[in-house]
Structure formats: structure tokens, C-alpha cells
Design an enzyme around this catalytic site. Structure first.
Site, PDB file in Angstrom:
ATOM      1  N   SER A 148      75.117  61.354  24.759  1.00  0.00           N
ATOM      2  CA  SER A 148      74.066  61.991  23.960  1.00  0.00           C
ATOM      3  C   SER A 148      74.616  62.379  22.602  1.00  0.00           C
ATOM      4  O   SER A 148      75.749  62.873  22.506  1.00  0.00           O
ATOM      5  CB  SER A 148      73.555  63.236  24.678  1.00  0.00           C
ATOM      6  OG  SER A 148      72.709  63.969  23.818  1.00  0.00           O
ATOM      7  N   TYR A 161      75.492  70.459  30.650  1.00  0.00           N
ATOM      8  CA  TYR A 161      75.225  69.119  30.093  1.00  0.00           C
ATOM      9  C   TYR A 161      76.341  68.715  29.133  1.00  0.00           C
ATOM     10  O   TYR A 161      76.850  67.587  29.199  1.00  0.00           O
ATOM     11  CB  TYR A 161      73.874  69.141  29.377  1.00  0.00           C
ATOM     12  CG  TYR A 161      73.336  67.791  28.966  1.00  0.00           C
ATOM     13  CD1 TYR A 161      72.693  66.962  29.883  1.00  0.00           C
ATOM     14  CD2 TYR A 161      73.437  67.342  27.652  1.00  0.00           C
ATOM     15  CE1 TYR A 161      72.175  65.728  29.498  1.00  0.00           C
ATOM     16  CE2 TYR A 161      72.926  66.116  27.256  1.00  0.00           C
ATOM     17  CZ  TYR A 161      72.296  65.309  28.184  1.00  0.00           C
ATOM     18  OH  TYR A 161      71.782  64.084  27.801  1.00  0.00           O
TER      19      TYR A 161
END
Ligand SMILES: NC(=O)c1ccc[n+]([C@@H]2O[C@H](COP(=O)([O-])OP(=O)(O)OC[C@H]3O[C@@H](n4cnc5c(N)ncnc54)[C@H](OP(=O)(O)O)[C@@H]3O)[C@@H](O)[C@H]2O)c1
Length: 262
Positions: A148, A161
Site C-alpha cells: 500500500s 496494517y
């Protein structure tokens, strides 16, 4: 004669989390390029079978394989079944993922941290490990992780995350050093905001928007990234166009940090 630059005929791919979203877009794009594809899913059997049907209709082989990548003891079976159905896998795409709940470190449930890290990173390591022996025998191998663009920001309330994606990226960059001598490429694609269920939930939570595509007009190219944009990038990275590319991290965010928290 050299192979067509973006052709993947003869390649056998396993895409994790390919029943929906980015993984689905990648599976369809790899098949369009000529690869056979194992479509891993966790809960979405019907959705995964629809992806398989679309690939088969396009003339490639495909199979839907259920396993949670966060459960390490399910991955031996996943790797074995993919090989039995398609032959040795030479292209692994690690796309399965979950968002974390948005708690700060002070209040994060340790079980949540464990679940997110296991899903993104520990399972990715184990699945890669299981597929490496077959991949080493192939003319070329690729392991491509979907990370990401958010990772570089390390925003508050994103520790599970952020930690999970950092570990995933560390695994890929290490793998690039370890396996180049065996003809295996390891690369990272780091998307910005993508129009998927996960992207939509994020936008709803952060901005209160019901329709993520309302953000299209604010983007440099006039729209947010779609799964097929990520699929095309993965196809490129796995293709003969990248014979000497490994250990790279390619941000695909349409020219901006499109994060709603940004
Ligand atoms: N969307 C974004 O804006 C964005 C941005 C940057 C990076 N990413 C990353 O891109 C990847 C895909 O995200 P997405 O937006 O496509 O998410 P999504 O729309 O929520 O879809 C998630 C996919 O992952 C699968 N999955 C979830 N947990 C799994 C598990 N334990 N085992 C196997 N499969 C599992 C789901 O399968 P089932 O439905 O079958 O359970 C589904 O196919 C993730 O790694 C995410 O972190 C997304």
C-alpha cells in the site's frame, strides 16, 4: 526471437484473495495475458467461481481454491492443490488482505494485531516458502506482493496494517536478494486508494462518503485507480518486459496520495 513483452502464455499463477477487488482484477488481467490462474478465496466461493468462469470463457485454465492465508496450516493444502490442478506455480501474487480496525496502539486488541499481520505477512511468507521449490525449476518465477502507498505515511491508528505491510515488503525485498540466482523475481506493487469494497469502506469511515467514485473528479487523471489498473501493473512486472527487474516497489496511485486521510 524474444517473447512478446507483456505475454504470459505458459505461466501458471496463484493469486491470493482473488474473489473480489484487486486480486480479482489481477487474476483476470493475468489470464488475459495468457496465464492459467488459481483463484484463492476465503469466504466468497460464488464470487471466486465467477472469476474462474470468466477466465475459462476466455480460453485459459482456472480453479477456485478456498483457504485463509492467515491460517498457516491451510497453506500446504492450497499450494499442493494449485500445483495439482494447474502444474507448478511460477507466478505468485499476494493480494489477500484485510483492513485494521483503526484503533491506536494504546487500545489495539493483541488478537487484532495478530490477525492482520498473519493475513498480510506470515501467510505470504509461508505460501512463498511452499512454492519456491517448484518455482526454482521454472524458466522464470515471480512473487509479487500488493502492499500500500499508505505504508510510507505510517499514519496514526494504522499500526496493525502498517506493521503487516512493512513485514510483507521486507519479505519481498529479502526474497529478491535470495532468489535472483534461481531466476525468481520479487517485486512490490503499492496502490493508492482503489475502488473496491475495502476502498469504499475506508472512504465511508474517513470521509462519510457512500459512493467512493465521488472522489474521481479530484484525481490527477480524473478518476481513482480501479482493480484492472493494478492488474495491468502486475502483468507488466511478471512479463518478459522486466527480465532484469527485481526488488522494486512500484507505487500505483494515479499520480497522487489519494488517501482520504491524507
Ligand atoms: N482498496 C484499496 O484502496 C487498497 C489500497 C492499497 C492496498 N490495498 C491492498 O490490496 C489488497 C486487496 O485489497 P482489496 O481492496 O481488493 O480488498 P477487498 O475488496 O476487501 O477484497 C479482499 C479480498 O481478499 C480476500 N481475503 C481476505 N482475507 C483473506 C484471507 N485470510 N485468506 C484469503 N483471502 C482473503 C477476500 O476474499 P473473500 O471475499 O473470499 O473472503 C477478497 O477476495 C489488500 O492486501 C489491501 O491491503 C488495497
Amino acid at each position: 526471437m524474444s517473447a512478446e513483452p507483456l505475454e504470459l502464455s505458459g505461466r501458471r499463477a496463484l493469486v491470493t484473495g482473488a474473489s473480489r477487488g484487486i486480486g480479482r482484477g489481477i487474476a483476470l488481467e493475468l489470464a488475459a495475458a495468457g496465464a492459467d490462474v488459481a483463484v484463492n478465496y476465503r469466504r466468497g466461493e460464488e464470487a471466486a467461481e465467477a472469476v474462474v468462469a470468466a477466465i475459462v470463457a476466455g480460453g485459459r485454465r482456472a480453479v477456485a481454491l478456498q483457504a485463509s492465508v492467515g491460517e498457516l496450516d491451510e497453506l500446504d493444502g492450497l499450494a499442493a492443490r494449485a500445483g495439482e490442478e494447474l502444474g507448478p506455480i511460477d507466478l505468485l501474487v499476494l493480494s489477500a488482505g484485510i483492513a485494521s480496525r483503526g484503533d491506536d496502539i494504546a487500545s489495539t486488541d493483541p488478537a487484532e494485531l495478530q490477525r492482520v499481520v498473519a493475513t498480510h505477512a506470515l501467510g505470504a511468507h509461508r505460501l512463498t516458502q511452499l512454492l519456491l521449490p517448484g518455482m526454482r525449476k521454472a524458466p522464470r518465477g515471480d512473487v509479487i506482493a500488493i502492499s500500500s502507498s499508505e505504508l510510507t505515511a505510517m499514519r496514526a491508528r494504522g499500526a496493525p496494517y502498517n506493521m503487516a505491510k512493512a513485514a510483507l515488503e521486507a519479505m519481498i525485498l529479502t526474497l529478491a536478494h535470495e532468489e535472483a540466482g534461481n531466476g525468481i523475481h520479487a517485486n512490490i506493487v503499492a496502490p493508492g486508494l482503489v475502488v473496491t469494497d475495502m476502498g469504499s469502506k475506508l472512504v465511508k469511515a474517513k470521509l462519510g462518503l457512500d459512493d467512493i467514485s465521488e472522489l474521481d473528479g479530484d484525481q490527477p487523471f480524473g478518476r481513482l485507480c480501479r482493480p484492472e489498473d493494478i492488474g495491468r501493473t502486475v502483468r507488466f512486472l511478471a512479463s518478459p518486459a522486466t527480465t532484469m527487474v527485481t526488488g522494486q516497489r512500484l507505487v500505483v496511485d494515479g499520480g497522487t496520495d489519494a488517501s482520504p486521510t491524507g
